[in-house]
Design a protein around this motif. Structure first.
Motif, PDB file in Angstrom:
ATOM      1  N   THR A  88       7.217  13.300  11.024  1.00  0.00           N
ATOM      2  CA  THR A  88       6.226  13.091   9.970  1.00  0.00           C
ATOM      3  C   THR A  88       6.698  11.945   9.083  1.00  0.00           C
ATOM      4  O   THR A  88       7.875  11.549   9.119  1.00  0.00           O
ATOM      5  CB  THR A  88       6.055  14.352   9.112  1.00  0.00           C
ATOM      6  OG1 THR A  88       7.297  14.606   8.410  1.00  0.00           O
ATOM      7  CG2 THR A  88       5.680  15.551   9.960  1.00  0.00           C
ATOM      8  N   GLU A 140       7.187  12.060   6.017  1.00  0.00           N
ATOM      9  CA  GLU A 140       8.172  12.581   5.067  1.00  0.00           C
ATOM     10  C   GLU A 140       9.578  12.537   5.660  1.00  0.00           C
ATOM     11  O   GLU A 140      10.540  12.174   4.984  1.00  0.00           O
ATOM     12  CB  GLU A 140       7.801  14.007   4.683  1.00  0.00           C
ATOM     13  CG  GLU A 140       8.707  14.616   3.617  1.00  0.00           C
ATOM     14  CD  GLU A 140       8.278  16.006   3.200  1.00  0.00           C
ATOM     15  OE1 GLU A 140       9.026  16.647   2.447  1.00  0.00           O
ATOM     16  OE2 GLU A 140       7.180  16.435   3.636  1.00  0.00           O
ATOM     17  N   ALA A 160      10.715   8.886   5.774  1.00  0.00           N
ATOM     18  CA  ALA A 160      11.066   8.395   4.440  1.00  0.00           C
ATOM     19  C   ALA A 160      12.409   8.956   3.986  1.00  0.00           C
ATOM     20  O   ALA A 160      13.210   8.260   3.356  1.00  0.00           O
ATOM     21  CB  ALA A 160       9.977   8.769   3.443  1.00  0.00           C
ATOM     22  N   ILE A 187       8.688   4.337  -1.528  1.00  0.00           N
ATOM     23  CA  ILE A 187       7.498   4.959  -2.114  1.00  0.00           C
ATOM     24  C   ILE A 187       6.292   4.637  -1.242  1.00  0.00           C
ATOM     25  O   ILE A 187       6.056   3.469  -0.912  1.00  0.00           O
ATOM     26  CB  ILE A 187       7.258   4.460  -3.552  1.00  0.00           C
ATOM     27  CG1 ILE A 187       8.437   4.827  -4.458  1.00  0.00           C
ATOM     28  CG2 ILE A 187       5.965   5.032  -4.110  1.00  0.00           C
ATOM     29  CD1 ILE A 187       8.342   4.243  -5.856  1.00  0.00           C
ATOM     30  N   ILE A 195       0.758   7.073  -6.063  1.00  0.00           N
ATOM     31  CA  ILE A 195       1.876   7.518  -5.225  1.00  0.00           C
ATOM     32  C   ILE A 195       1.454   8.710  -4.382  1.00  0.00           C
ATOM     33  O   ILE A 195       0.914   9.696  -4.892  1.00  0.00           O
ATOM     34  CB  ILE A 195       3.092   7.883  -6.099  1.00  0.00           C
ATOM     35  CG1 ILE A 195       3.620   6.649  -6.829  1.00  0.00           C
ATOM     36  CG2 ILE A 195       4.198   8.497  -5.251  1.00  0.00           C
ATOM     37  CD1 ILE A 195       4.761   6.945  -7.783  1.00  0.00           C
ATOM     38  N   VAL A 196       1.717   8.601  -3.067  1.00  0.00           N
ATOM     39  CA  VAL A 196       1.460   9.698  -2.140  1.00  0.00           C
ATOM     40  C   VAL A 196       2.751  10.459  -1.850  1.00  0.00           C
ATOM     41  O   VAL A 196       2.767  11.683  -1.768  1.00  0.00           O
ATOM     42  CB  VAL A 196       0.837   9.164  -0.836  1.00  0.00           C
ATOM     43  CG1 VAL A 196       0.679  10.278   0.194  1.00  0.00           C
ATOM     44  CG2 VAL A 196      -0.506   8.505  -1.112  1.00  0.00           C
ATOM     45  N   HIS A 197       3.852   9.701  -1.720  1.00  0.00           N
ATOM     46  CA  HIS A 197       5.149  10.338  -1.424  1.00  0.00           C
ATOM     47  C   HIS A 197       6.262   9.391  -1.856  1.00  0.00           C
ATOM     48  O   HIS A 197       6.129   8.171  -1.789  1.00  0.00           O
ATOM     49  CB  HIS A 197       5.278  10.642   0.069  1.00  0.00           C
ATOM     50  CG  HIS A 197       6.610  11.233   0.443  1.00  0.00           C
ATOM     51  ND1 HIS A 197       6.985  12.515   0.104  1.00  0.00           N
ATOM     52  CD2 HIS A 197       7.671  10.693   1.102  1.00  0.00           C
ATOM     53  CE1 HIS A 197       8.202  12.752   0.550  1.00  0.00           C
ATOM     54  NE2 HIS A 197       8.638  11.655   1.157  1.00  0.00           N
ATOM     55  N   ALA A 198       7.380   9.953  -2.306  1.00  0.00           N
ATOM     56  CA  ALA A 198       8.580   9.188  -2.651  1.00  0.00           C
ATOM     57  C   ALA A 198       9.785   9.941  -2.119  1.00  0.00           C
ATOM     58  O   ALA A 198       9.850  11.169  -2.226  1.00  0.00           O
ATOM     59  CB  ALA A 198       8.683   8.991  -4.161  1.00  0.00           C
ATOM     60  N   ASN A 199      10.738   9.210  -1.523  1.00  0.00           N
ATOM     61  CA  ASN A 199      11.910   9.894  -0.970  1.00  0.00           C
ATOM     62  C   ASN A 199      12.921  10.220  -2.071  1.00  0.00           C
ATOM     63  O   ASN A 199      12.749   9.852  -3.241  1.00  0.00           O
ATOM     64  CB  ASN A 199      12.541   9.068   0.157  1.00  0.00           C
ATOM     65  CG  ASN A 199      13.128   7.757  -0.338  1.00  0.00           C
ATOM     66  OD1 ASN A 199      13.075   7.432  -1.518  1.00  0.00           O
ATOM     67  ND2 ASN A 199      13.691   6.981   0.574  1.00  0.00           N
ATOM     68  N   PRO A 205       3.891  12.615  -6.748  1.00  0.00           N
ATOM     69  CA  PRO A 205       2.600  12.284  -6.128  1.00  0.00           C
ATOM     70  C   PRO A 205       1.474  12.363  -7.157  1.00  0.00           C
ATOM     71  O   PRO A 205       1.415  13.279  -7.976  1.00  0.00           O
ATOM     72  CB  PRO A 205       2.456  13.353  -5.040  1.00  0.00           C
ATOM     73  CG  PRO A 205       3.866  13.733  -4.701  1.00  0.00           C
ATOM     74  CD  PRO A 205       4.613  13.652  -5.991  1.00  0.00           C
TER      75      PRO A 205
END
Length: 421
Positions: free
Chosen positions: A84, A86, A89, A97, A105-109, A121
């Motif tokens: 995935t 995620e 990342a 990001i 923002i959808v996702h940040a590691n 998010p």
């Protein structure tokens, strides 16, 4: 369960493909068997056995390379389907990001959370990164004018960090984009140190060169026939060339130390004998400056792992500075004692003078290259501004450290903390 269904589907598709690729061979074989059965009166069991053999043959790949390619493609597709965004990342060490077409923002590691904090998010990127260069980067990628772009960005809080930020779209028609922050802080710091070092070294060499050049011009002109002036100028020129030679020697020493790896404990150094040698070698300098060197050594063995020549250089630099800059105090004390109690015992060597001391604000920077508390006093004492920097590098190689205590008007104490084992 989803993974099992996917693997079963992939297997069925592979079997069907093999049957389709071998369809002509299978059909021809069945026709031949049927003909033989009709003309020769073969048993029905023999016919069924022959058909089974033909079916198995049809399942075999027509070529070894084709089977390998199809098998590898099936394995790759099966593995990638389990990944995935995620997971990908999280595998990136740099802050990353993922955001959508609205710059949300959808996702940040985890690296992005650690670097910037307060990222979640649904947060708007333009509100989080307000710098003009970041705004321009986001506008360019989101508008579609560029597929990818990169800018330099500096984050001020909680500490100043320099990044090279790249932005690009993710996949095709996903309406997702990614920001990757590559930390350039250490590279920038090293570049600044290199530039400062070159500038300082050039300045230190330019001063005596200008002096020598001026005296040469004077000797060739107005002082051509003046023996007294000629003797005075030649003495000054000799002093300036000696200063340049000392500076070059210190620069080479510093360069060699920086290129050496950390010292591995091997040989033992007798501190008592080493420091006695340093005191003997600096005896004439101490007498010239009217300074008496006193000894205060602990009892018992005083051995430490290390390189004798390098430790000799450490104590020579420290004791020479004490004799020169602590001259008004009239004496210098060299003491050796057991270090602080702990799991790793050590030995402390303290060189203390009773001169004017060092103002507190200068102490944190005193081991920097070319840093001087008093420029004129340092040059008068023939200092290069590199002695304490060399001391710091040697002690770092020996897994040791230097501490400095001073009070204006009461002198200064430089303590070398050496590991005993």
């Amino acid at each position: 369960m989803a993974d099992t269904g996917t693997e079963r589907k992939t297997t069925v598709q592979a079997v069907a493909a093999r049957l389709w690729n071998g369809r002509w061979l299978l059909a021809a074989g069945i026709v031949a068997v049927a003909a033989a059965y009709g003309f020769a009166g073969m048993s029905v069991y023999v016919v069924l056995l022959a058909c089974a053999v033909l079916l198995a043959a049809a399942m075999l790949p027509t070529g070894g390379a084709s089977q390998s390619i199809q098998s590898d493609a099936a394995i790759e597709a099966s593995g990638l389907q389990r990944l995935t965004g995620e997971y990908l990342a999280a595998a990136v060490a740099d802050p990353l990001i993922i955001f959508d077409r609205t710059a949300t923002i959808v996702h940040a590691n985890a690296a992005a959370f650690a670097a910037f904090g307060g990222i979640a998010p649904g947060l708007s990127l333009p509100l989080k990164f307000r710098a003009p260069e970041m705004q321009a980067l986001l506008d360019g990628v989101l508008s579609g004018s560029v597929a990818s772009d990169a800018v330099d960005y500096t984050e001020k809080l909680p500490v100043e960090r320099a990044y090279r930020v790249s932005a690009s779209s993710v996949g095709h028609a996903t309406d997702l984009f990614v920001l990757v922050f590559k930390d350039q802080s250490e590279t920038r710091r090293i570049d600044r140190m290199r530039a400062d070092f070159i500038a300082n070294a050039s300045h230190e060499l330019r001063t005596p060169l200008a002096s020598i050049s001026g005296f040469i011009e004077t000797l060739r002109g107005p002082a051509r026939n003046d023996p007294a002036a000629r003797e005075q100028f030649l003495q000054i020129m000799q002093n300036q060339t000696g200063r340049m030679a000392r500076l070059i020697d210190d620069l080479l020493s510093l360069s060699r130390l920086e290129m050496k790896p950390y010292l591995k404990p091997g040989t033992e150094v007798d501190l008592r004998q080493t420091i006695d040698s340093v005191i003997d070698s600096l005896g004439p300098l101490a007498r010239e400056n009217g300074v008496v060197i006193e000894r205060d050594y602990a009892e018992g063995p005083l051995d430490v792992p290390g390189d004798r020549d390098e430790l000799f250089q450490v104590f020579e630099n420290l004791l020479e500075n004490a004799c020169k800059y602590g001259q008004p105090g009239g004496r210098v004390t060299v003491s050796i004692a057991g270090g602080e109690a702990g799991p790793e015992p050590g030995i402390d060597v303290t060189i203390r003078d009773y001169g004017p001391g060092i103002p507190e604000e200068h102490i944190p920077r005193i081991t920097e290259r070319f840093y001087r508390v008093d420029v004129e006093s340092s040059r008068t004492q023939k200092g290069t501004g590199l002695g304490l920097s060399i001391v710091k590098h040697i002690l770092t190689r020996h897994n040791a450290r230097l501490s400095i205590k001073s009070e204006v008007g009461k002198g200064a104490a430089f303590t070398v903390h050496l590991p005993a084992g």
